[in-house]
Design a protein around this motif. Structure first.
Motif, PDB file in Angstrom:
ATOM      1  N   GLU A   1       0.835  -1.213  -0.053  1.00  0.00           N
ATOM      2  CA  GLU A   1      -0.035   0.047   0.050  1.00  0.00           C
ATOM      3  C   GLU A   1       0.906   1.230   0.051  1.00  0.00           C
ATOM      4  OE1 GLU A   1      -0.527  -2.561   1.827  1.00  0.00           O
ATOM      5  OE2 GLU A   1      -1.968  -3.199   1.119  1.00  0.00           O
ATOM      6  N   GLU A   2       2.005   1.261   0.937  1.00  0.00           N
ATOM      7  CA  GLU A   2       2.906   2.411   0.856  1.00  0.00           C
ATOM      8  C   GLU A   2       3.620   2.439  -0.634  1.00  0.00           C
ATOM      9  OE1 GLU A   2       4.715   2.953   5.234  1.00  0.00           O
ATOM     10  OE2 GLU A   2       5.070   0.951   4.343  1.00  0.00           O
TER      11      GLU A   2
ATOM     12  N   GLU B   1       2.192   1.901  -3.461  1.00  0.00           N
ATOM     13  CA  GLU B   1       1.283   2.423  -4.560  1.00  0.00           C
ATOM     14  C   GLU B   1       0.947   3.822  -4.074  1.00  0.00           C
ATOM     15  OE1 GLU B   1      -1.955  -0.032  -3.671  1.00  0.00           O
ATOM     16  OE2 GLU B   1      -1.255  -1.814  -5.113  1.00  0.00           O
ATOM     17  N   MET B   2       1.073   4.140  -2.816  1.00  0.00           N
ATOM     18  CA  MET B   2       1.061   5.475  -2.556  1.00  0.00           C
ATOM     19  C   MET B   2       2.095   6.541  -2.996  1.00  0.00           C
ATOM     20  SD  MET B   2       0.519   7.128   1.335  1.00  0.00           S
ATOM     21  CE  MET B   2       1.996   6.629   1.882  1.00  0.00           C
ATOM     22  N   PHE B   3       3.335   5.908  -2.908  1.00  0.00           N
ATOM     23  CA  PHE B   3       4.777   6.646  -3.166  1.00  0.00           C
ATOM     24  C   PHE B   3       4.445   6.739  -4.972  1.00  0.00           C
ATOM     25  CE2 PHE B   3       6.718   4.675   0.466  1.00  0.00           C
ATOM     26  CZ  PHE B   3       6.250   5.376   1.216  1.00  0.00           C
ATOM     27  N   GLN B   4       4.116   5.709  -5.527  1.00  0.00           N
ATOM     28  CA  GLN B   4       3.883   5.714  -6.915  1.00  0.00           C
ATOM     29  C   GLN B   4       3.004   6.937  -7.636  1.00  0.00           C
ATOM     30  OE1 GLN B   4       2.968   1.493  -7.718  1.00  0.00           O
ATOM     31  NE2 GLN B   4       5.030   1.201  -7.900  1.00  0.00           N
ATOM     32  N   PHE B   5       2.002   6.868  -6.559  1.00  0.00           N
ATOM     33  CA  PHE B   5       0.880   7.759  -7.013  1.00  0.00           C
ATOM     34  C   PHE B   5       1.411   9.458  -6.921  1.00  0.00           C
ATOM     35  CE2 PHE B   5      -3.008  10.292  -5.901  1.00  0.00           C
ATOM     36  CZ  PHE B   5      -3.659  10.164  -7.088  1.00  0.00           C
ATOM     37  N   GLN B   6       1.929   9.424  -5.948  1.00  0.00           N
ATOM     38  CA  GLN B   6       2.508  10.895  -5.399  1.00  0.00           C
ATOM     39  C   GLN B   6       3.624  11.313  -6.386  1.00  0.00           C
ATOM     40  OE1 GLN B   6       1.536  13.098  -3.434  1.00  0.00           O
ATOM     41  NE2 GLN B   6       3.084  14.463  -3.906  1.00  0.00           N
TER      42      GLN B   6
ATOM     43  N   LYS C   1      -2.578   8.666   7.557  1.00  0.00           N
ATOM     44  CA  LYS C   1      -1.861   8.936   8.651  1.00  0.00           C
ATOM     45  C   LYS C   1      -0.502   8.920   7.913  1.00  0.00           C
ATOM     46  CE  LYS C   1      -0.394   7.437  13.008  1.00  0.00           C
ATOM     47  NZ  LYS C   1      -0.623   6.340  14.013  1.00  0.00           N
ATOM     48  N   ASN C   2      -0.036   7.748   7.207  1.00  0.00           N
ATOM     49  CA  ASN C   2       0.944   7.547   6.655  1.00  0.00           C
ATOM     50  C   ASN C   2       1.214   8.995   5.529  1.00  0.00           C
ATOM     51  OD1 ASN C   2       1.651   5.189   8.055  1.00  0.00           O
ATOM     52  ND2 ASN C   2       1.039   3.948   6.286  1.00  0.00           N
TER      53      ASN C   2
END
Length: 253
Positions: A24-25, A27-32, A106-107
């Motif tokens: 999940e992290e 995917e979040m970094f990739q999106f950012q 939160k992350n």
């Protein structure tokens, strides 16, 4: 390697895997990263969803406000209205999922407010890496383990093999030189050669040689004669000699 050192090394490997970024992290970094490339380095999810116009303090924005804003943007940029909105519509939904999940939000807020920002992608480190936290993407850890367990052993085996071949060639040359220079029996008898060991520094140094019927033997302290065959004096490598197995199973010095 001592038991404590081995335990620490194994613990470090297990801990690094456990501490690795989650799916999940990543995917979040990739999106950012995608947002920054598309809309600029100061873009974030809150700005992307235009939530900053509702409240400049992102912490005050609640789920109801997020859902309301997402519905508004989804209606405006729905792919049914225009096919060119497909990618934008997907981004809106990804942003929504991140913010509506308590842990992921939160992350996200943690990295958004961090002085180092979001982890950067580094191919040499196997993916996303954050220097402040010292965390790696699991791919990076697996890549490191691959290098340690496959690449390093492969080249170490080549090195050990070439070293053994080189030593055996030198030993053959030494044996040939002994026979040529000292076998005046022409291979028909026995002759002993003793070396001056008064200044002996290496315990492995040979004290006495025996030339017997054209072959060279080293004479042990107990009088036993050992054929000076490279395959005997310079044995093949063992699996436990190869890095990193030699760290765990090698002979203790």
């Amino acid at each position: 390697m001592s038991y404590i050192t081995k335990s620490v090394l194994l613990f470090a490997i297990v801990a690094s895997i456990a501490y690795a970024y989650t799916k999940e992290e990543i995917e979040m970094f990739q999106f950012q990263t995608e947002l920054n490339k598309k809309y600029g380095s100061d873009m974030n999810i809150y700005k992307f969803l235009k939530l900053d116009k509702i409240d400049s303090n992102y912490k005050n924005i609640n789920n109801k406000q997020i859902i309301k804003q997402v519905r508004k943007l989804s209606a405006k940029y729905h792919p049914d209205k225009n096919k060119k909105y497909i990618k934008l519509y997907q981004r809106i939904n990804i942003a929504k999922d991140i913010l509506l999940n308590h842990e992921s939000r939160k992350n996200y807020d943690y990295y958004l407010n961090s002085s180092r920002g979001f982890p950067k992608y580094d191919f040499m480190k196997g993916g996303f890496y954050h220097s402040l936290a010292g965390r790696l993407q699991l791919n990076g850890i697996l890549l490191l383990l691959f290098v340690l367990t496959v690449v390093c052993p492969f080249f170490h085996v080549l090195y050990l093999k070439s070293t053994i071949i080189g030593k055996r060639m030198k030993m053959n040359q030494f044996i040939d030189a002994i026979i040529e220079q000292h076998d005046d029996t022409k291979g028909l008898g026995v002759k002993y050669l003793k070396f001056d060991t008064s200044e002996k520094q290496d315990e492995s140094q040979i004290d006495e040689l025996c030339i017997k019927f054209g072959k060279v033997y080293s004479v042990e302290k107990d009088g036993k004669e050992v054929l000076m065959d490279p395959s005997v004096l310079i044995p093949d490598m063992k699996v436990s000699d190869v890095f990193p197995l030699n760290l765990f199973f090698g002979k203790k010095k």
